[in-house]
Design an enzyme around this catalytic site. Structure first.
Site, short mmCIF file in Angstrom:
data_model
loop_
_atom_site.label_atom_id
_atom_site.label_comp_id
_atom_site.label_asym_id
_atom_site.label_seq_id
_atom_site.Cartn_x
_atom_site.Cartn_y
_atom_site.Cartn_z
N CYS A 69 0.81 -1.11 -0.18
CA CYS A 69 0.15 0.04 -0.01
C CYS A 69 0.97 1.35 0.17
O CYS A 69 1.40 1.49 -1.25
CB CYS A 69 -0.90 -0.04 1.25
N GLU B 291 -0.99 -8.60 5.00
CA GLU B 291 -1.02 -8.67 6.53
C GLU B 291 -2.46 -8.88 7.07
O GLU B 291 -2.53 -9.32 8.17
CB GLU B 291 0.10 -7.79 7.02
N HIS C 167 -3.61 -5.61 0.97
CA HIS C 167 -2.98 -5.70 2.21
C HIS C 167 -2.69 -7.10 2.63
O HIS C 167 -3.87 -7.84 3.16
CB HIS C 167 -3.46 -5.04 3.45
#
Lengths: 223, 80
Positions: free
Chosen positions: A85, A198, A196
């Site tokens: 990002c 994560e 994302h």
């Protein structure tokens, strides 16, 4: 054990989750303030957030900090460099990846789950995915509208798609050229992704599809 | 010598300007017949330099603009 640096700029806010996901993938990870040196690390991750409040352009000011010279060395040496990002925005602004991330076509912040088609499984970050596989990850950005002069020369890694992996205009959340969601450099060791991973690294988050990205990266760095 | 520098950075022609589009729509809703509205960025600052034009150009290239998507112009005048 291989060890990754998670670089923290003023305004970074996805550092803890990223550190946790790397550990879950089997490597050591340490959050590193941007004025610290990166020696003793095997790879670098630039996490998401709003470095320097995204003033001027997202990622522009972070991209011109001294630590990026070290990140460029990592890239040159063929070690893994991952930008998520805001980290992706920093990588394009610093010239480590081609292209630019412009404001979303619909001019607002978009935060939602998307489907992605894995377009390239030959990179250190995607070797554990199946070719052509469709995965789920969340996006959260205002400037994710990818643009590049010569798309044919870019190594596209993820594309926004529908559930079945069709690359359609409706599946494109931000107006990105060719539905591009993630790109790698020519060698493949530098990856920028708007979604994302994560935030998709545990079942309780709604998906574990992102964890395989970190597992791929860790496995590759171990070799 | 001290200079007043004014820089304008704008998206290259043909590139979509979402902010401009929204503002244009709002103006049209107010009854103004506006077209092709773009939102450039404007910077002004004072600069101590022997070669202000050269440095202004360098600043645009290195940080103020992204050469892939922006074009820029600047003016330089002495601070009295």
């Amino acid at each position: 054990m291989v060890k990754f640096a998670v670089v923290v700029f003023p305004g970074t806010n996805c550092d803890f989750e990223t550190e946790r996901a790397i550990r879950k993938a089997g490597a050591e990870a340490e959050r590193v303030w941007y004025k610290t040196s990166l020696k003793d690390f095997d790879g670098v991750v630039l996490p998401g957030g709003f470095s320097y409040a995204d003033y001027l352009r997202a990622g522009a000011i972070a991209a011109r900090q001294e630590i990026m010279e070290e990140v460029k060395e990592f890239a040159r040496d063929g070690r893994p460099v991952l930008g998520i990002c805001n980290g992706f925005q920093i990588l394009t602004e610093s010239g480590l990846l081609p292209g630019a991330l412009r404001p979303n076509k619909v001019p607002r912040f978009i935060c939602r789950w998307v489907h992605l088609k894995v377009a390239d499984t030959e990179t250190p970050f995607t070797q554990l995915y199946e070719p052509g596989e469709t995965i789920r990850m969340p996006i959260a950005h205002a400037e994710g509208n990818y643009y590049v002069d010569e798309p044919s020369k870019v190594r596209v890694v993820f594309q926004y798609s529908d559930e079945k992996g069709n690359i359609t205009e409706e599946a494109n959340p931000n107006g990105s050229l060719l539905n591009i969601a993630a790109v790698a450099n020519e060698k493949g060791n530098v990856l920028g992704t708007m979604p994302h991973p994560e935030r998709a690294s545990d079942r309780f988050l709604g998906s574990e599809d992102g964890l395989r990205l970190f597992r791929s990266m860790v496995e590759w760095a171990r070799r | 010598m001290r200079w007043k520098v004014k820089v304008i950075v704008r998206l290259k022609e043909g590139l979509n300007d979402p902010e401009g589009r929204v503002i244009q729509k709002a103006l049209r809703n107010l009854g103004f017949n506006v077209e092709n509205l773009r939102v450039p960025k404007y910077f002004e600052f004072e600069l101590e330099s022997e070669k202000p034009e050269e440095e202004a150009e360098e600043m645009c290239r290195k940080l103020l603009a992204n050469p892939l998507i922006h074009e820029w112009e600047y003016s330089v005048e002495p601070v009295s």
